[in-house]
Design a protein around this motif. Structure first.
Motif, PDB file in Angstrom:
ATOM      1  N   SER A 138       0.322  -1.171  -0.093  1.00 42.20           N
ATOM      2  CA  SER A 138      -0.461   0.160  -0.114  1.00 42.20           C
ATOM      3  C   SER A 138       0.774   0.957   0.128  1.00 42.20           C
ATOM      4  O   SER A 138       2.093   1.570   0.878  1.00 42.20           O
ATOM      5  N   CYS A 139       0.225   2.675  -0.522  1.00 42.06           N
ATOM      6  CA  CYS A 139       0.991   3.967  -0.337  1.00 42.06           C
ATOM      7  C   CYS A 139      -0.057   4.589  -0.093  1.00 42.06           C
ATOM      8  O   CYS A 139      -0.820   4.533   0.037  1.00 42.06           O
ATOM      9  N   VAL A 140       0.722   5.637   1.275  1.00 44.58           N
ATOM     10  CA  VAL A 140       0.486   6.788   0.529  1.00 44.58           C
ATOM     11  C   VAL A 140       1.257   8.242   0.503  1.00 44.58           C
ATOM     12  O   VAL A 140       2.788   8.340  -0.265  1.00 44.58           O
ATOM     13  N   GLU A 141       0.729   9.224   0.180  1.00 47.17           N
ATOM     14  CA  GLU A 141       1.039   9.864   0.053  1.00 47.17           C
ATOM     15  C   GLU A 141       1.168  11.677   0.413  1.00 47.17           C
ATOM     16  O   GLU A 141      -0.522  11.925   1.161  1.00 47.17           O
ATOM     17  N   GLY A 142       1.819  12.656   1.076  1.00 50.54           N
ATOM     18  CA  GLY A 142       1.384  13.857   1.087  1.00 50.54           C
ATOM     19  C   GLY A 142       1.270  15.195   0.268  1.00 50.54           C
ATOM     20  O   GLY A 142       1.603  14.653  -0.753  1.00 50.54           O
ATOM     21  N   ASP A 143       0.911  16.336   0.612  1.00 50.22           N
ATOM     22  CA  ASP A 143       0.044  17.279  -0.301  1.00 50.22           C
ATOM     23  C   ASP A 143       0.258  18.578   0.758  1.00 50.22           C
ATOM     24  O   ASP A 143       0.361  18.245   2.095  1.00 50.22           O
ATOM     25  N   GLU A 144       0.073  19.575   0.219  1.00 49.24           N
ATOM     26  CA  GLU A 144      -0.455  20.637   0.915  1.00 49.24           C
ATOM     27  C   GLU A 144      -1.006  20.628   1.608  1.00 49.24           C
ATOM     28  O   GLU A 144      -1.406  21.641   2.577  1.00 49.24           O
ATOM     29  N   LYS A 145      -2.451  20.052   0.973  1.00 44.28           N
ATOM     30  CA  LYS A 145      -3.519  20.519   1.711  1.00 44.28           C
ATOM     31  C   LYS A 145      -3.854  18.933   3.261  1.00 44.28           C
ATOM     32  O   LYS A 145      -4.806  19.225   4.074  1.00 44.28           O
ATOM     33  N   ARG A 146      -2.592  18.302   3.307  1.00 44.16           N
ATOM     34  CA  ARG A 146      -2.034  17.816   4.382  1.00 44.16           C
ATOM     35  C   ARG A 146      -3.361  16.768   4.875  1.00 44.16           C
ATOM     36  O   ARG A 146      -3.996  16.636   5.694  1.00 44.16           O
ATOM     37  N   ARG A 147      -3.515  15.534   3.642  1.00 46.75           N
ATOM     38  CA  ARG A 147      -4.577  15.079   3.912  1.00 46.75           C
ATOM     39  C   ARG A 147      -4.317  13.702   4.632  1.00 46.75           C
ATOM     40  O   ARG A 147      -4.803  12.277   4.657  1.00 46.75           O
ATOM     41  N   THR A 148      -2.634  13.621   4.309  1.00 45.19           N
ATOM     42  CA  THR A 148      -2.307  12.259   5.589  1.00 45.19           C
ATOM     43  C   THR A 148      -1.838  12.328   6.807  1.00 45.19           C
ATOM     44  O   THR A 148      -0.489  13.651   6.882  1.00 45.19           O
ATOM     45  N   GLY A 149      -2.009  12.319   7.449  1.00 47.71           N
ATOM     46  CA  GLY A 149      -1.398  12.500   9.474  1.00 47.71           C
ATOM     47  C   GLY A 149      -2.396  11.846  10.129  1.00 47.71           C
ATOM     48  O   GLY A 149      -3.013  11.073   9.993  1.00 47.71           O
ATOM     49  N   PHE A 150      -1.550  12.191  11.478  1.00 49.68           N
ATOM     50  CA  PHE A 150      -1.774  12.024  12.671  1.00 49.68           C
ATOM     51  C   PHE A 150      -2.197  12.737  13.430  1.00 49.68           C
ATOM     52  O   PHE A 150      -1.269  13.261  13.956  1.00 49.68           O
ATOM     53  N   GLY A 151      -2.839  12.237  14.690  1.00 50.29           N
ATOM     54  CA  GLY A 151      -2.875  13.344  16.023  1.00 50.29           C
ATOM     55  C   GLY A 151      -3.814  12.871  16.914  1.00 50.29           C
ATOM     56  O   GLY A 151      -4.359  11.976  17.040  1.00 50.29           O
ATOM     57  N   GLY A 152      -3.831  13.589  17.686  1.00 49.07           N
ATOM     58  CA  GLY A 152      -4.492  12.799  19.092  1.00 49.07           C
ATOM     59  C   GLY A 152      -4.545  13.894  20.454  1.00 49.07           C
ATOM     60  O   GLY A 152      -3.794  14.961  20.022  1.00 49.07           O
ATOM     61  N   PHE A 153      -4.987  13.736  21.628  1.00 47.88           N
ATOM     62  CA  PHE A 153      -4.927  14.722  22.660  1.00 47.88           C
ATOM     63  C   PHE A 153      -5.551  13.944  23.575  1.00 47.88           C
ATOM     64  O   PHE A 153      -5.976  12.704  23.264  1.00 47.88           O
ATOM     65  N   LEU A 154      -5.525  13.864  24.806  1.00 45.72           N
ATOM     66  CA  LEU A 154      -5.322  13.415  26.224  1.00 45.72           C
ATOM     67  C   LEU A 154      -7.304  13.632  26.707  1.00 45.72           C
ATOM     68  O   LEU A 154      -6.778  14.805  26.901  1.00 45.72           O
ATOM     69  N   LEU A 155      -7.310  13.066  26.935  1.00 45.92           N
ATOM     70  CA  LEU A 155      -9.319  13.194  27.252  1.00 45.92           C
ATOM     71  C   LEU A 155      -9.107  13.954  28.874  1.00 45.92           C
ATOM     72  O   LEU A 155      -9.785  14.845  29.637  1.00 45.92           O
ATOM     73  N   PHE A 156      -9.039  13.109  29.255  1.00 54.86           N
ATOM     74  CA  PHE A 156      -8.265  13.357  30.650  1.00 54.86           C
ATOM     75  C   PHE A 156      -7.638  12.016  31.548  1.00 54.86           C
ATOM     76  O   PHE A 156      -7.955  10.972  30.592  1.00 54.86           O
ATOM     77  N   PRO A 157      -6.834  12.639  32.129  1.00 52.91           N
ATOM     78  CA  PRO A 157      -6.113  12.094  33.094  1.00 52.91           C
ATOM     79  C   PRO A 157      -6.216  10.687  33.412  1.00 52.91           C
ATOM     80  O   PRO A 157      -7.745  10.746  34.771  1.00 52.91           O
ATOM     81  N   THR A 158      -6.804   9.114  34.347  1.00 52.69           N
ATOM     82  CA  THR A 158      -6.896   7.907  35.001  1.00 52.69           C
ATOM     83  C   THR A 158      -5.994   7.399  36.364  1.00 52.69           C
ATOM     84  O   THR A 158      -6.513   7.320  37.469  1.00 52.69           O
ATOM     85  N   ALA A 159      -4.857   7.898  36.217  1.00 47.29           N
ATOM     86  CA  ALA A 159      -3.616   7.803  37.292  1.00 47.29           C
ATOM     87  C   ALA A 159      -2.172   8.855  36.687  1.00 47.29           C
ATOM     88  O   ALA A 159      -1.943   9.626  35.768  1.00 47.29           O
TER      89      ALA A 159
END
Length: 245
Positions: free
Chosen positions: A224-245
């Motif tokens: 399989s393959c992916v490609e990048g471009d100026e529209k940033r259509r390939t990416g990865f992100g996230g954030f912590l909703l709330f800590p548990t420990a």
């Protein structure tokens, strides 16, 4: 004889009146005794009043002592509560500081794949790096909270800096006519995936309960393959909703 009578004769007007003197003396003595009794009674009354006042004062002092003890106990309890509250605030502040986790990275240019084996995607364009935990040189998110994260910082890995519930998302774009298959992987276990046979865009995400040190990557499947471009259509992100420990 005449002379003798003259010497024995006395004038009744000059003789003292014994009954009058006695009555006056008795009256004076009685008056003095009554006055003394009155004074004694007054002293006794004043003494009783003083004793009553002393008893009232003792009662008031005892009440004040009890109030003081109760106030001191309340202050002690308040100080203990304040200490517990400070401890909880410190813990919450520590959790909040650890919980400041948010990142977003994308593939700005270039093409990855197709490859004969599955590979972890590495992103070169950092949009958000709250806490300076994403290695822009390596395209890798590695919060600097433990040595574990440094072990995987070269492999495009998100490593949970603190136990909690996270929202992680990814998107991918493949050239027209190319196969597309990308998965969100937690500790080598696939959480969700997107597929396509003729290229195009796809994306997914998941709410994950992570323990400190858990690793999450986006993995490109073989052939399989992916490609990048100026529209940033390939990416990865996230954030912590709330800590548990």
């Amino acid at each position: 004889m005449a002379i003798h009578r003259a010497m024995c004769t006395t004038d009744p007007a000059t003789e003292p009146s014994m009954p009058t003197v006695t009555v006056s003396l008795v009256a004076l003595l009685l008056h003095m005794g009554w006055a003394r009794d009155l004074e004694v009674r007054n002293l006794e009354g004043r003494l009783r009043a003083a004793e009553d006042g002393l008893q009232r004062l003792k009662y008031v002092l005892e009440e004040l002592r009890r109030e003081y003890e109760a106030t001191r106990h309340s202050l002690s309890v308040a100080e203990e509560d304040a200490a517990r509250l400070d401890n909880q605030i410190n813990k919450l502040q520590a959790l909040l500081q650890q919980g400041m986790v948010a990142f977003s990275a994308s593939l700005h240019s270039g093409k990855i794949g197709p490859l004969p084996t599955a590979t972890t995607l590495i992103y070169d364009d950092v949009l958000t790096n709250y806490g300076q935990a994403y290695d822009s040189d390596k395209g890798t998110f590695h919060p600097p909270y433990s040595l574990i994260q440094q072990t995987f910082h070269r492999y495009g890995t998100f490593t949970a800096p603190v136990g909690g519930v996270y929202y992680l998302t990814f998107k991918a774009n493949a050239p027209a006519g190319s196969a597309l298959a990308v998965s969100l992987v937690k500790n080598d276990g696939v959480q969700c995936s997107v597929y396509g046979e003729l290229g195009g865009d796809a994306g997914s995400g998941a709410v994950l309960a992570l323990r400190k040190g858990d690793r999450v990557v986006t993995r490109l499947s073989s052939n399989s393959c992916v490609e990048g471009d100026e529209k940033r259509r390939t990416g990865f992100g996230g954030f912590l909703l709330f800590p548990t420990a």
